[in-house]
Design a protein around this motif. Structure first.
Motif, short mmCIF file in Angstrom:
data_model
loop_
_atom_site.label_atom_id
_atom_site.label_comp_id
_atom_site.label_asym_id
_atom_site.label_seq_id
_atom_site.Cartn_x
_atom_site.Cartn_y
_atom_site.Cartn_z
N ASP A 165 -19.36 -44.73 61.45
CA ASP A 165 -20.03 -43.17 61.58
C ASP A 165 -18.82 -42.17 61.75
O ASP A 165 -18.89 -41.01 61.17
N ALA A 166 -18.01 -42.42 62.53
CA ALA A 166 -16.71 -41.55 63.01
C ALA A 166 -15.88 -41.27 61.77
O ALA A 166 -15.17 -40.57 61.44
N ARG A 167 -15.49 -42.59 60.93
CA ARG A 167 -14.67 -42.57 59.97
C ARG A 167 -15.30 -41.89 58.70
O ARG A 167 -14.88 -40.88 58.09
N ARG A 168 -16.81 -41.88 58.59
CA ARG A 168 -17.50 -41.19 57.52
C ARG A 168 -17.46 -39.63 57.99
O ARG A 168 -16.96 -38.84 56.83
N ASP A 169 -17.54 -39.45 58.98
CA ASP A 169 -17.43 -37.81 59.42
C ASP A 169 -16.11 -37.47 59.13
O ASP A 169 -15.93 -36.06 58.93
N ALA A 174 -12.57 -34.00 56.02
CA ALA A 174 -11.34 -33.73 55.29
C ALA A 174 -11.67 -33.02 53.81
O ALA A 174 -11.17 -32.25 53.12
N HIS A 175 -12.88 -33.69 53.30
CA HIS A 175 -13.20 -33.07 52.08
C HIS A 175 -13.81 -31.76 52.05
O HIS A 175 -13.59 -31.06 50.91
N ALA A 176 -14.52 -31.35 53.04
CA ALA A 176 -15.12 -30.00 53.18
C ALA A 176 -13.90 -29.06 53.80
O ALA A 176 -14.50 -27.74 53.97
N GLY A 177 -12.69 -29.60 54.08
CA GLY A 177 -12.02 -28.64 54.72
C GLY A 177 -11.39 -27.26 53.73
O GLY A 177 -11.29 -26.15 54.36
N SER A 178 -11.35 -27.66 52.42
CA SER A 178 -10.95 -26.47 51.48
C SER A 178 -12.15 -25.71 50.88
O SER A 178 -11.90 -24.69 50.36
N ALA A 179 -13.25 -26.35 51.34
CA ALA A 179 -14.26 -25.71 50.65
C ALA A 179 -14.77 -24.52 51.52
O ALA A 179 -14.68 -24.44 52.78
N PRO A 180 -15.38 -23.38 50.63
CA PRO A 180 -15.77 -22.17 51.74
C PRO A 180 -16.82 -22.55 52.40
O PRO A 180 -17.84 -23.33 52.21
N GLU A 181 -16.97 -21.88 53.88
CA GLU A 181 -17.89 -22.46 54.73
C GLU A 181 -19.39 -21.65 54.60
O GLU A 181 -19.19 -20.38 53.94
N ARG A 182 -20.43 -22.46 54.46
CA ARG A 182 -21.64 -21.94 54.02
C ARG A 182 -22.08 -21.09 55.29
O ARG A 182 -21.88 -21.34 56.26
N ARG A 183 -22.51 -19.67 54.67
CA ARG A 183 -23.07 -18.89 55.71
C ARG A 183 -24.59 -19.40 56.08
O ARG A 183 -25.56 -19.84 55.28
N ARG A 184 -24.76 -19.43 57.35
CA ARG A 184 -25.94 -19.67 58.13
C ARG A 184 -26.79 -18.53 58.64
O ARG A 184 -26.03 -17.56 59.10
N SER A 185 -28.10 -18.38 58.56
CA SER A 185 -28.84 -17.59 59.29
C SER A 185 -28.86 -17.71 60.99
O SER A 185 -28.41 -18.72 61.45
N GLY A 360 -16.54 -32.94 71.04
CA GLY A 360 -17.83 -32.47 70.34
C GLY A 360 -18.05 -33.31 69.23
O GLY A 360 -17.03 -34.27 68.72
N ARG A 361 -18.97 -32.89 68.37
CA ARG A 361 -19.19 -33.44 67.08
C ARG A 361 -17.96 -33.20 66.15
O ARG A 361 -17.71 -32.15 65.88
N LEU A 362 -17.71 -34.12 65.09
CA LEU A 362 -16.74 -33.97 64.23
C LEU A 362 -17.41 -33.04 63.19
O LEU A 362 -18.46 -33.14 62.79
N GLY A 363 -16.38 -32.01 63.09
CA GLY A 363 -16.41 -30.93 62.09
C GLY A 363 -17.36 -29.72 62.68
O GLY A 363 -17.62 -28.96 62.04
N VAL A 364 -17.79 -29.94 63.88
CA VAL A 364 -18.22 -28.69 64.80
C VAL A 364 -17.42 -28.36 65.96
O VAL A 364 -16.77 -29.21 66.62
N PRO A 365 -16.85 -27.14 65.98
CA PRO A 365 -16.14 -26.48 67.16
C PRO A 365 -16.50 -27.16 68.50
O PRO A 365 -17.71 -26.94 68.71
N GLY A 366 -15.63 -27.50 69.26
CA GLY A 366 -16.17 -28.09 70.49
C GLY A 366 -16.50 -26.62 71.41
O GLY A 366 -16.15 -25.78 71.29
N PRO A 367 -17.27 -27.00 72.46
CA PRO A 367 -17.90 -26.10 73.30
C PRO A 367 -16.67 -25.49 74.16
O PRO A 367 -15.79 -26.33 74.56
N LYS A 368 -16.91 -24.51 74.52
CA LYS A 368 -16.23 -23.73 75.50
C LYS A 368 -16.39 -24.22 76.92
O LYS A 368 -17.39 -24.18 77.41
#
Length: 396
Positions: A165-169, A174-185, A360-368
């Motif tokens: 699971d960690a390897r897949r994340d 890495a694949h989504a690093g260059s893609a524009p971040e999708r805007r969320r509500s 934190g979860r991979l791909g999600v910024p860690g909490p402060k």
């Protein structure tokens, strides 16, 4: 004047209590703790149970199958009293039992590898519970501990490190690093934050329960030994070494039993370690204590023929080692292999980086991390800082 002093003291006590409550809340919700230790528990107990099922494969029908002396009818009667269950008694068919056994092997293997860990942790708990309760009178302390840990691991995020699971994340990030971040509500962001906080709280509570369970096991075992006369006079291990049921190597047991003073000292040290274990966990003294407990469990596995019990306890002790210890192991192994000449570090990868990754979860910024500064300002320093890249060592 006296009333003013009392009000000041009361205000100080209230501030202290509020600070402690805030610290506990930050500990529970700030970030997942001991992610590496949770992964070690997953790998350890999954591998132990897989080896256990493989070892008993030739005798599976006599232990858990339809041909067992403890028949499904007797198991039904016991379940009515205890409230337990087992998927093995849903059918008396031999084909159904063989299918369940194969699925149990696959579940234990995939759980060890960390594939879809959230779902596999539940299936692993069902497998362990079903096999444990189907032949409950053939179990020992190791089976009981694995059952408890399998239930506790359902609550933890034990697939965040050292797993498929960690390897897949990592690949997905890495694949989504260059893609524009999708805007969320705003509602979607709040829902995601609430889910992250809930997962963090449940994981932390699960790890604290596991640690408390291990402390309770050692403390209660030590206190029960103190009440026994044979442990008080140092002869307990002598009698244990002469029990035919616990003598897989009679010559070795006889050799150890000849050293009377060593056997007596080992008995006293065992009681001291178990009683003192819950009180040494908050200092550096826990490391030599854990090392001595490791030696004790290895001795139990070899001398008394209880490898499953010893393995379960050794894996349980791993919960008290910090994440920085586990993060240091891979670079240490790579460095040792490099020095022996059997392998060189991959180009572009540091050989000595032991930085603990973000919790934190991979791909999600860690909490402060929040804290109260002397001036009343809020500290918003991130819980983990990214490690600076290091150049690989030059080979001359």
């Amino acid at each position: 004047m006296e009333n003013e002093v009392q009000r000041t003291a009361s205000a100080g006590a209230a501030r202290w209590i509020a600070a402690r409550i805030d610290a506990v809340w930050d500990l529970l919700t700030g970030r997942p703790v001991s992610l590496y230790a949770a992964s070690v528990l997953r790998i350890g107990y999954g591998l132990l149970y897989l080896l256990f099922l493989l070892r008993e494969f030739p005798h599976r029908a006599e232990i858990w199958g339809p041909g067992s002396a403890w028949t499904p009818a007797l198991a039904h009667q016991l379940f009515e009293q205890t409230g337990w269950f087992s998927i093995l008694i849903l059918s008396d068919s031999r084909a159904y039992f063989e299918l369940c056994y194969v699925l149990a092997l696959v579940t234990a293997a995939l759980f060890t590898l960390g594939w879809r860990t959230r779902v596999l942790s539940v299936l692993f708990a069902v497998v362990v519970t079903s096999f444990h309760t189907r032949a409950i009178f053939m179990t020992d302390g190791g089976d009981n501990l694995i059952l408890l840990m399998a239930l506790y691991l359902v609550l933890t995020a034990c697939g965040r490190r050292w797993s498929l699971d960690a390897r897949r994340d990592r690949l997905r990030t890495a694949h989504a690093g260059s893609a524009p971040e999708r805007r969320r509500s705003p509602f979607a962001r709040q829902l995601r934050d609430a889910r992250t906080t809930l997962v963090t709280v449940v994981h932390n509570c699960g790890m604290f329960v596991i640690a408390a369970q291990v402390c309770f096991l050692y403390g209660s075992a030590g206190l029960y030994k103190v009440q026994g006369a044979s442990w008080g006079n140092g002869t307990a291990l002598h009698y244990v070494l002469n029990l035919e049921l616990f003598r897989p190597w009679p010559a070795l047991s006889h050799f150890v039993d000849e050293h009377t003073l060593v056997v007596a000292i080992a008995g006293y040290v065992t009681v001291l370690l178990q009683v003192a274990f819950p009180f040494v966990l908050f200092g550096r003294l826990k490391y030599p204590v854990l090392a001595m407990l490791l030696g004790m469990h290895i001795g139990i596995a070899v001398l008394l023929g209880l490898p499953l019990f010893s393995g379960a306890m050794i894996v349980a002790d791993a919960v008290f080692l910090p994440d920085r210890f586990y993060a240091f192991l891979p670079p240490l192994c790579r460095r040792a292999m490099w020095w022996t000449g059997s392998r060189r570090p991959a180009p572009g990868r540091a050989a000595g980086s032991g930085t603990v990754p973000a919790q934190g979860r991979l791909g999600v910024p860690g909490p402060k991390r929040r804290g109260v500064l002397p001036a009343g300002r809020e500290d918003t320093t991130p819980a983990t800082e990214p490690a600076s890249p290091q150049a690989p060592p030059k080979v001359t």
